[in-house]
Structure formats: C-alpha cells, structure tokens
Design an enzyme around this catalytic site. Structure first.
Site, PDB file in Angstrom:
ATOM      1  N   GLN A 179      31.084  50.747  44.386  1.00 58.02           N
ATOM      2  CA  GLN A 179      32.347  50.450  43.701  1.00 58.02           C
ATOM      3  C   GLN A 179      32.271  50.628  42.188  1.00 58.02           C
ATOM      4  OE1 GLN A 179      32.986  46.566  45.980  1.00 58.02           O
ATOM      5  NE2 GLN A 179      35.073  47.317  45.709  1.00 58.02           N
ATOM      6  N   HIS A 184      30.911  48.606  52.716  1.00 57.15           N
ATOM      7  CA  HIS A 184      31.007  49.547  51.593  1.00 57.15           C
ATOM      8  C   HIS A 184      29.758  50.433  51.514  1.00 57.15           C
ATOM      9  CE1 HIS A 184      34.651  48.786  49.323  1.00 57.15           C
ATOM     10  NE2 HIS A 184      34.449  47.480  49.290  1.00 57.15           N
ATOM     11  N   CYS A 223      40.632  44.316  48.474  1.00 52.50           N
ATOM     12  CA  CYS A 223      39.461  45.006  47.941  1.00 52.50           C
ATOM     13  C   CYS A 223      39.773  45.470  46.526  1.00 52.50           C
ATOM     14  CB  CYS A 223      39.132  46.201  48.831  1.00 52.50           C
ATOM     15  SG  CYS A 223      37.700  47.143  48.272  1.00 52.50           S
ATOM     16  N   LEU A 224      38.831  45.266  45.614  1.00 51.85           N
ATOM     17  CA  LEU A 224      39.046  45.696  44.231  1.00 51.85           C
ATOM     18  C   LEU A 224      39.248  47.210  44.147  1.00 51.85           C
ATOM     19  CD1 LEU A 224      36.398  43.519  42.332  1.00 51.85           C
ATOM     20  CD2 LEU A 224      38.853  43.097  42.550  1.00 51.85           C
ATOM     21  N   HIS A 275      32.189  42.685  54.578  1.00 50.99           N
ATOM     22  CA  HIS A 275      33.031  43.628  53.823  1.00 50.99           C
ATOM     23  C   HIS A 275      32.168  44.445  52.854  1.00 50.99           C
ATOM     24  CE1 HIS A 275      36.906  44.443  51.429  1.00 50.99           C
ATOM     25  NE2 HIS A 275      35.938  44.848  50.616  1.00 50.99           N
ATOM     26  N   GLU A 276      31.278  43.759  52.132  1.00 45.38           N
ATOM     27  CA  GLU A 276      30.456  44.475  51.137  1.00 45.38           C
ATOM     28  C   GLU A 276      29.444  45.399  51.812  1.00 45.38           C
ATOM     29  OE1 GLU A 276      31.671  44.489  48.334  1.00 45.38           O
ATOM     30  OE2 GLU A 276      32.882  42.679  48.531  1.00 45.38           O
ATOM     31  N   GLY A 324      33.211  39.668  45.673  1.00 47.64           N
ATOM     32  CA  GLY A 324      32.079  40.489  46.078  1.00 47.64           C
ATOM     33  C   GLY A 324      32.241  41.881  45.496  1.00 47.64           C
TER      34      GLY A 324
HETATM   35 ZN    ZN Z   1      35.851  46.067  48.957  1.00 48.45          ZN
END
Ligand code: ZN
Length: 150
Positions: free
Chosen positions: A51, A134, A88-89, A130-131, A46
């Site tokens: 991000q 963000h 998380c990236l 999660h997304e 995701g």
């Molecule tokens: Zn994340």
C-alpha cells in the site's frame, strides 16, 4: 518518521504477490516505521507494505489495542466464520461486508526477527486477514458483498 502516500486501486503493486523478507535489516526497520507513521496519519487500523508501493511481506495493525508489526505473516490456523464491514485506505470512500474466519492464529517475525505467534478474534482477526490478503494481491472488494459508498 515519514508519511507516505497510500497507493490506490488501479496501481499494479496492489495486485502483485509480495516477496518474503529474507533478513531483518535497517531498511526493514525503516519500512516498518514508515508504515506505522502512514497508518496513523491516515487513521487506518492496518497497512500492508504494497500500500506504500513496497512489494514485501510486511504488515502493521493497530485496532486500538496496540501496534503489531509482522514480517512474513502467515495464517496457520483459522476457525469459525463472521461477516463484518470493511473498508480500505487503498479504496477510499467504499465499504462492504466480508465473510472471514472469526479467529485466526498468525505467525511471523517481529522487528527483531524473532518468531511471534498472535491469536486474534473479532475485529483484530479481520484486520490481520485483510492485511495478509494485500500481500497476495487480494483486495477486500474481491470478496465483499453489498459494496457501497461509505
Ligand atoms: Zn486494505
């Protein structure tokens, strides 16, 4: 097609409340394409627009069951509770256990600007939550227990 650098923790854009999209335009299509390409290049499940440095309410998710692109996503119902591991990236090399709703109903626009409703459970529900976090400037490490090196 373009792969962007994923912004990492410490960058202010990750802590901003992202702005709703008012209209689907070619720039939103390009944003969705870039987010998809970036998510796959980083082998993520995701990605949220902040991000890649874009403070707009746009997410992409693919937990292995196909790509979902959602503009202005909102959780309209949630049920149950489940603890699961996340990473998380934007916070490379770290994982933690997060308690989230086990099932969620999310509504938003698809890339055509049509309203779609997604019912998700398990890891898909987790990825959506999660997304969407963000988009509100929330990182999983704000909520995680037992944060550790991956
Ligand atoms: Zn994340």
């Amino acid at each position: 097609m373009a792969v962007f650098n994923v912004v990492t923790e410490g960058d202010e854009v990750l802590r901003e409340k992202a702005v709703p999209v008012r209209k689907i335009t070619s720039s939103i299509h390009k944003l969705l394409d870039n987010m998809r390409d970036t998510m796959y290049a980083y082998k993520g499940v995701g990605l949220a627009a902040p991000q890649i440095g874009v403070s707009k309410r746009v997410i992409v998710v693919d937990v292995g069951e196909g790509l979902w692109e959602l503009v202005n996503p909102e959780i309209i119902a949630s049920q149950g509770e489940e603890k699961g591991m996340e990473g998380c990236l934007s916070i490379p090399g770290v994982v933690g256990d997060v308690i989230r709703a086990a099932r969620v109903t999310v509504t938003g626009w698809n890339r055509q600007g049509e309203t779609v409703t997604v019912q998700a459970e398990g890891f898909f529900a987790r990825a959506l939550q999660h997304e969407i976090d963000h988009l509100n400037g929330v990182l999983f490490t704000d909520k995680a227990l037992n944060i550790r090196r991956a």
